[in-house]
Design a protein around this motif. Structure first.
Motif, short mmCIF file in Angstrom:
data_model
loop_
_atom_site.label_atom_id
_atom_site.label_comp_id
_atom_site.label_asym_id
_atom_site.label_seq_id
_atom_site.Cartn_x
_atom_site.Cartn_y
_atom_site.Cartn_z
N ALA A 765 0.83 -1.20 0.00
CA ALA A 765 0.00 0.00 0.00
C ALA A 765 0.87 1.26 0.00
N MET A 766 0.39 2.27 -0.72
CA MET A 766 1.00 3.60 -0.61
C MET A 766 0.31 4.35 0.53
N PRO A 767 1.02 5.17 1.29
CA PRO A 767 2.47 5.34 1.25
C PRO A 767 3.19 4.15 1.88
N ALA A 768 4.24 3.72 1.23
CA ALA A 768 5.02 2.58 1.71
C ALA A 768 5.98 3.08 2.79
N SER A 769 5.41 3.41 3.93
CA SER A 769 6.17 3.93 5.06
C SER A 769 7.05 2.83 5.64
N PRO A 770 8.04 3.19 6.47
CA PRO A 770 8.88 2.15 7.08
C PRO A 770 8.09 1.08 7.81
N SER A 771 7.04 1.47 8.55
CA SER A 771 6.25 0.46 9.27
C SER A 771 5.52 -0.47 8.31
N THR A 772 5.01 0.09 7.22
CA THR A 772 4.31 -0.73 6.22
C THR A 772 5.27 -1.69 5.54
N VAL A 773 6.46 -1.20 5.18
CA VAL A 773 7.46 -2.05 4.54
C VAL A 773 7.96 -3.12 5.51
#
Length: 783
Positions: A765-773
């Protein structure tokens, strides 16, 4: 030809005043007797207004007036409108709910304006605004577009059953279904394009002044198209007759589409000025901007792409739910339809395409065009699907694209657009060479030894710019024409004024438009003035959006220059006693070809105005006007390649390299074009990695400040490698295609393709924040 002409890397003329703090913005404007406005805005996403008590506010220090929506309606001020009619596939018109500049019965999103307070100072206005007592009956809210369509969801407008604004389609559904069914391989995806807040450097502002003595209104506003603002405020909102309304857009600190529209504040400031008898100024604070500026994107799509046994695309089927927020903004309806679905062919020869788009009301800020407007959403859908298909098919993403490129022009797509010219392989080759695409595996292996995940992603975008022609867009529902105007005035001493209906809010028109004149007449660009942004000075024009200023605005200037040149040659031929066909213009002089006979430009201009010695029957003066209506859209295209490294322990993504190879047709000023590309890429990377507007279930905006909405900083970006390989546009006299939106269109899928490549997943998902990545990496390891 002077060295300042077309193709030269001329420093921007306007930057001297900007970098020295001498720009003049709406907030700099001061009118005698001017007072200040503050708006009381709804704290609820959905509520009935039961009572408004303004007595306490009226008695506070400095207060001049406290005005409500019922007073505004009583004075005949109209509702805000959407100016592009869309019909559903059953033939029914879109369901446009009422949007009063000041809500009086119901509020539909947090930030909806309810009351305006006018006071001596800004602080007094704000203090009094806090004293206004409004009784609400809170209603259930819905912020998620798919959920808004569900049975039992809160009804936002009575006009739109189940919150459905329209259910629209484009393309051949039967042919596409057949192609998907018969395909040797089908890639299926659900793709979300996240909501964004524009965040121009200068917040929106308005200063309304009603002159009782003249019975005349003036509105200073942060607008990308002041003439359209005047037209709409007079013809539809009944603020003032058009001949008694002047709209001025001075220096504007960025727009990105969010300043195309007419918002409630401009209307209310003008109305309040007449109501209170004083000029009224309002300048948004940053939280107001987050809450009320038109947001961008916010699409949820399901995609099916079919391939034959040779990996050629046979069909593309797209179903999109577009969130338009609480109200239909001025151009909101065309963004997920004619600016989106018509670009789903991309750079590829796809024989069958079908798109179905459902536009939906939610209890969120209205959504409209934001840099790229529909084109980024289409490119994201297409390029994420192409990348995923390449991985599923086990082939090179670059070669899958190359095998499906359109190679013969003109090319008629199945979704309206007729591409006039292009060379997509040239951009692909340039980007691959600049990025050392072939050497990626070595770099990936080296990164792995350092404990990093390295990925590479590609995006091949196309966009339609210079929205046109007027007859065509009119047949598709546009409420206005999309031509442009220009007037060229040669003064008696030879200096030149160019009055353009285009509007500059960071693009550099004062430089590039002057370069065009320099190229034609050889006069220094410092002797050329570009005038725009004032409806009393400049003839009717359609403003700036959709990368149209070069392709459409400058083409109008070129047509006016043609007329000036023709008359100038007649005058010079008379002065030099030569045949008009022998006159050439060279380096600021008009010469008789093959001789040493010449007359300086300024002397010819002086002769036009002294009128002592003109050809028989010629009118004095040297001033010409032109209107230009394009014959087709222009189609910039390119290839972007992004390379990333990810720290698997933190999820932090670092962009190691970003390459952009674009085709913008003929280029006036390469330096300015590069700046436009840099800015667009920065915004696209912001969407991919950092930016996202999020509401909670009750409709409260969780990202209403820079503490929560993350903007890209210099440290988030690499040094971009940009290049162009240009095929001139055959559809306008200058061969220009447009460059303002490309970077924001092509970059998000390139970044996400690189991240998913690094992690080894299909989607993120965008935004691909550090937590998402980080979570995606952990999920992959568990899987």
């Amino acid at each position: 030809m002077g060295i300042e002409g077309v193709g030269a890397r001329v420093a921007r003329k306007e930057d001297k005043r900007f970098i020295t703090g001498a720009g003049r913005y709406v907030d700099d404007m001061v009118v005698p007797g001017m007072k200040h406005a503050a708006f009381v805005r709804s704290p609820h996403a959905h509520a009935q207004i039961k009572k408004i008590d303004v007595k306490k506010a009226q008695g506070m220090p400095g207060v001049i007036g406290v005005l409500t929506g019922r007073e505004l309606k009583a004075d005949g001020i109209g509702n805000l409108i959407c100016g592009w009619m869309i019909h559903s596939k059953d033939g029914s018109p879109m369901k446009m709910g009422a949007w009063s500049p000041l809500a009086f019965d119901k509020v539909r999103y947090v930030g909806d304006a309810v009351v305006v307070v006018v006071a001596e100072t800004k602080s007094q206005a704000r203090d009094a605004a806090e004293a206004v007592d409004i009784t609400y009956k809170e209603l259930k809210a819905v912020v998620d577009a798919p959920k808004a369509l569900e049975r039992g969801a809160p009804q936002i407008h009575p006009e739109a059953e189940n919150n459905l604004i329209f259910d629209w389609e484009l393309g051949d559904g039967k042919a596409t279904d057949a192609a998907i069914k018969a395909a040797a391989h089908v890639t299926r995806m659900k793709i979300v394009n996240n909501r964004l807040v524009p965040n121009a450097m200068e917040p929106r502002a308005a200063l309304g002044h009603y002159d009782k003595a003249e019975d005349h209104y003036t509105c200073w506003t942060t607008s990308q198209n002041p003439h359209l603002a005047r037209l709409v405020m007079s013809a539809f909102y009944n603020v003032a007759p058009e001949n008694k309304l002047r709209v001025i857009a001075p220096d504007v600190g960025g727009g990105f589409g969010s300043k195309i529209y007419i918002y409630p504040e401009e209307i209310v400031c003008l109305w309040a000025s007449k109501k209170t008898g004083v000029p009224v100024k309002w300048v948004a604070d940053r939280t107001e901007s987050f809450l009320t500026d038109a947001h961008g994107r916010d699409h949820v799509s399901t995609v099916e792409m079919g391939f034959d046994k040779n990996n050629r695309i046979t069909g593309l089927k797209v179903d999109t739910i577009a969130n338009l927020g609480a109200y239909m903004s001025l151009f909101s309806s065309c963004v997920p339809t004619y600016l989106y679905a018509t670009l789903l062919s991309g750079q590829y020869n796809i024989p069958a395409i079908h798109a179905n788009v459902r536009a939906v009301y939610t209890n969120t800020a209205p959504v409209d065009a934001y840099r790229g407007a529909g084109r980024p959403e289409a490119t994201y859908v297409l390029e994420r699907t192409m990348e995923t298909a390449a991985r599923e098919l086990g082939v090179s993403p670059a070669e899958l694209r190359r095998a499906n490129f359109i190679t013969s022009f003109p090319h008629q797509t199945p979704v309206i657009m007729n591409y006039d010219a292009g060379n997509y392989a040239a951009s692909l080759d340039a980007a691959m060479a600049a990025s050392d695409y072939a050497g990626f595996e070595k770099r990936k292996a080296a990164a792995a030894k350092r404990g990093r995940l390295r990925g590479i992603g590609m995006s091949n975008y196309i966009e339609a710019c210079g929205l046109a022609p007027s007859a065509a867009v009119g047949s598709l529902g546009a409420g206005v024409g999309l031509w442009e105007s220009a007037e060229v005035r040669v003064n008696a001493v030879g200096t030149i004024e160019v009055l353009t209906g285009s509007h500059s809010h960071g693009q550099g028109h004062e430089t590039t438009f002057a370069q065009l004149v320099n190229q034609r007449f050889g006069v220094p660009i410092d002797s050329v003035s570009i005038v725009h942004g004032d409806t009393d000075k400049v003839q009717m024009g359609m403003g700036t959006y959709g990368s149209r200023s070069g392709a459409v605005g400058m083409s109008a200037v070129a047509k006016a220059l043609d007329k000036v040149e023709a008359k100038a040659k007649k005058i010079a031929a008379h002065l030099l006693e030569a045949d008009e066909s022998d006159i050439v213009i060279d380096n600021g002089s008009l010469k008789v070809a093959g001789t040493d006979k010449s007359v300086p430009w300024f002397q010819m201009a002086l002769a036009a105005y002294t009128a002592h010695n003109l050809p028989g029957g010629m009118e004095p003066g040297l001033k010409e006007t032109a209107f230009y209506d394009p014959s087709n859209f222009t189609f910039p295209a390119g290839c972007y390649i992004c390379e990333v490294e990810i720290d698997p322990e933190t999820g932090t993504t670092e962009i190691i390299q970003f390459v952009a190879a674009d085709d913008f047709g003929n280029i006036i000023n390469p330096m300015i074009v590069e700046g436009q590309v840099h800015g667009g890429i920065a915004q696209g990377i912001g969407q991919a990695l950092l930016e996202g507007a999020f509401y909670d279930a009750s409709g409260q905006l969780l990202t209403a400040s820079y503490m929560d909405y993350t903007m890209p900083r210099a440290s988030d970006l690499p040094s971009f490698k940009v290049s162009t390989s240009n095929t001139p546009c055959p559809g306008n006299p200058l061969g220009i295609k447009g460059c303002g939106e490309a970077g924001a269109i092509g970059s998000p899928p390139a970044v996400i393709n690189a991240i998913t490549d690094a992690i080894g997943i299909t989607d993120i998902a965008m935004p691909a924040s550090p937590s998402t990545v980080w979570a995606a990496i952990r999920a992959t390891k568990k899987g």
